[in-house]
Design an enzyme around this catalytic site. Structure first.
Site, PDB file in Angstrom:
ATOM      1  N   HIS A 172     -40.452  -1.407   5.741  1.00 39.13           N
ATOM      2  CA  HIS A 172     -41.678  -2.068   5.280  1.00 39.13           C
ATOM      3  C   HIS A 172     -41.794  -3.507   5.771  1.00 39.13           C
ATOM      4  CE1 HIS A 172     -42.057   1.080   1.806  1.00 39.13           C
ATOM      5  NE2 HIS A 172     -42.414   1.544   2.981  1.00 39.13           N
TER       6      HIS A 172
ATOM      7  N   CYS B   4     -49.824 -15.608  23.056  1.00 38.66           N
ATOM      8  CA  CYS B   4     -50.982 -15.045  23.760  1.00 38.66           C
ATOM      9  C   CYS B   4     -52.294 -15.571  23.165  1.00 38.66           C
ATOM     10  CB  CYS B   4     -50.957 -13.521  23.733  1.00 38.66           C
ATOM     11  SG  CYS B   4     -51.426 -12.803  22.146  1.00 38.66           S
TER      12      CYS B   4
ATOM     13  N   GLU C 123     -32.649   5.219 -13.798  1.00 39.28           N
ATOM     14  CA  GLU C 123     -33.721   6.137 -14.207  1.00 39.28           C
ATOM     15  C   GLU C 123     -33.696   7.399 -13.352  1.00 39.28           C
ATOM     16  OE1 GLU C 123     -35.726   5.249 -16.692  1.00 39.28           O
ATOM     17  OE2 GLU C 123     -34.968   3.180 -16.802  1.00 39.28           O
TER      18      GLU C 123
HETATM   19  P1  OAD Z   1     -40.054   0.528  -7.294  1.00 36.01           P
HETATM   20  O1  OAD Z   1     -40.430  -0.681  -8.069  1.00 36.01           O
HETATM   21  O2  OAD Z   1     -41.095   1.574  -7.145  1.00 36.01           O
HETATM   22  O3  OAD Z   1     -38.777   1.227  -7.937  1.00 36.01           O
HETATM   23  C1  OAD Z   1     -37.623   0.517  -8.254  1.00 36.01           C
HETATM   24  C2  OAD Z   1     -36.565   1.490  -8.690  1.00 36.01           C
HETATM   25  O4  OAD Z   1     -35.390   0.760  -8.951  1.00 36.01           O
HETATM   26  C3  OAD Z   1     -36.906   2.269  -9.987  1.00 36.01           C
HETATM   27  O5  OAD Z   1     -36.671   3.647  -9.779  1.00 36.01           O
HETATM   28  C4  OAD Z   1     -35.910   1.700 -11.005  1.00 36.01           C
HETATM   29  O6  OAD Z   1     -35.483   2.677 -11.951  1.00 36.01           O
HETATM   30  C5  OAD Z   1     -34.768   1.308 -10.099  1.00 36.01           C
HETATM   31  N1  OAD Z   1     -33.901   0.266 -10.657  1.00 36.01           N
HETATM   32  C6  OAD Z   1     -34.205  -0.709 -11.542  1.00 36.01           C
HETATM   33  N2  OAD Z   1     -33.144  -1.489 -11.784  1.00 36.01           N
HETATM   34  C7  OAD Z   1     -32.125  -0.999 -11.041  1.00 36.01           C
HETATM   35  C8  OAD Z   1     -30.776  -1.381 -10.841  1.00 36.01           C
HETATM   36  N3  OAD Z   1     -30.238  -2.436 -11.472  1.00 36.01           N
HETATM   37  N4  OAD Z   1     -30.012  -0.637 -10.006  1.00 36.01           N
HETATM   38  C9  OAD Z   1     -30.541   0.416  -9.355  1.00 36.01           C
HETATM   39  N5  OAD Z   1     -31.808   0.821  -9.505  1.00 36.01           N
HETATM   40  C10 OAD Z   1     -32.597   0.128 -10.325  1.00 36.01           C
HETATM   41  O7  OAD Z   1     -39.515   0.022  -5.886  1.00 36.01           O
HETATM   42  P2  OAD Z   1     -39.367   0.841  -4.531  1.00 36.01           P
HETATM   43  O8  OAD Z   1     -38.990   2.247  -4.765  1.00 36.01           O
HETATM   44  O9  OAD Z   1     -38.517   0.031  -3.635  1.00 36.01           O
HETATM   45  O10 OAD Z   1     -43.904  -0.961  -0.467  1.00 36.01           O
HETATM   46  O11 OAD Z   1     -40.857   0.792  -4.003  1.00 36.01           O
HETATM   47  C11 OAD Z   1     -41.147   1.355  -2.755  1.00 36.01           C
HETATM   48  C12 OAD Z   1     -42.265   0.596  -2.113  1.00 36.01           C
HETATM   49  O12 OAD Z   1     -43.372   0.469  -3.031  1.00 36.01           O
HETATM   50  C13 OAD Z   1     -41.948  -0.855  -1.799  1.00 36.01           C
HETATM   51  O13 OAD Z   1     -41.219  -1.020  -0.604  1.00 36.01           O
HETATM   52  C14 OAD Z   1     -43.312  -1.457  -1.680  1.00 36.01           C
HETATM   53  C15 OAD Z   1     -43.946  -0.849  -2.902  1.00 36.01           C
HETATM   54  O14 OAD Z   1     -45.311  -0.701  -2.846  1.00 36.01           O
HETATM   55  C16 OAD Z   1     -44.805  -1.688   0.208  1.00 36.01           C
HETATM   56  O15 OAD Z   1     -45.146  -2.790  -0.167  1.00 36.01           O
HETATM   57  C17 OAD Z   1     -45.313  -1.047   1.439  1.00 36.01           C
END
Ligand code: OAD
Length: 263
Positions: free
Chosen positions: A119, A170, A235
């Protein structure tokens, strides 16, 4: 569990796939759920190109406030045990690389060398025409934040935001390398990610909700190839259904234990 994972890491070609949960303990909020970035900032506006462009022209103060909030958190963030453990595993030859959805640069700061940033990266700006990339360092970002905070008129804010993003050699305007909703993933990063996935015998899925496509296709592809899947997330997620091993714990705690075990 730490012993079991350490044994698997010795035996199998391993790749990590990380999301926002991996950086939570570095002080960066996740996107979804309570306290997530999308609770405060509507992703329809702040994560979509039409939304952000329209708002930028109409109310640049909202975009500059978003930049200030977002980058102030990022500038303060330091890698946590997850980032350090993955870098250390790579150094020892126990990890082929990291595929991340995060844009915070923390894997590289911790020392990881093979990183596919699906990303983009919040510090990088790219020319959409000639593909040239420029990196802003932390000092430049901090200076920009201090200056933008002092500006109030629409004209001044627009000018400052545009000059921060800058122009390519550019002559065209650069754009954030960060991927917005609906935009394709950067090809080079995708190629790197698929090369890693094709070799993986064990995939560590760390701190992602597993709901954002096309990134989430990668773990499913790995599973189809017979790769073993280990998910670390307090989760349940849609990826839990393909996980062979589920560690319902904070990644930071798990990896600090692993680092201690590895010595
Ligand atoms: P999310 O905010 O959707 O999910 C975060 C995940 O981390 C959840 O499943 C939580 O349960 C988990 N979590 C929380 N605390 C944690 C911990 N201490 N250890 C391990 N896991 C934990 O974030 P992403 O899945 O990264 O994209 O989101 C994916 C994409 O959605 C991002 O890259 C971004 C967003 O829109 C873009 O901006 C294109």
């Amino acid at each position: 569990m730490v012993e079991k994972v350490a044994k698997l890491l010795r035996e199998k070609k391993t790749v990590a796939f990380t999301g926002a949960g991996a950086s939570l303990e570095s002080g960066i909020p996740t996107f979804r759920g309570k306290g997530g970035l999308w609770e405060k900032y509507d992703p329809q506006i702040y994560a979509s190109v039409p939304g952000i462009l329209f708002t930028f022209l109409k109310s640049p103060d909202k975009i500059s406030q978003f930049f200030v909030d977002f980058y102030e958190v990022l500038l303060k963030a330091e890698p946590n045990s997850t980032h350090y453990a993955l870098a250390e595993l790579e150094r020892r030859g126990s990890l082929l690389g990291v595929i991340t959805q995060n844009i915070d640069n923390l894997h590289q700061l911790a020392g990881s060398k093979v990183v596919s940033e699906l990303h983009g990266n919040a510090y990088k700006f790219r020319c959409r025409v000639c593909n040239r990339e420029e990196t802003r360092d932390k000092k430049e970002v901090a200076e920009f934040l201090e200056e933008v905070k002092k500006l109030h008129t629409r004209k001044d804010l627009i000018r400052k935001l545009l000059s921060f993003i800058g122009r390519c050699e550019c002559g065209r305007r650069l754009a954030p390398s960060v991927v917005f909703f609906g935009q394709p993933l950067p090809e080079e990063e995708l190629v790197k990610a698929y090369q890693l996935i094709d070799k993986a015998e064990l995939l560590l899925i760390i701190g992602t909700s597993g709901v954002v496509y096309p990134a989430v296709n990668l773990p499913f592809q790995a599973k189809e190839r017979g790769c073993q899947i280990l998910e670390i997330n307090p989760e349940l997620t849609p990826l839990s259904s393909i996980a062979d091993i589920k560690i319902s714990q904070s990644a930071n705690i798990f990896f600090s234990q692993l680092l201690e075990y590895l010595g």
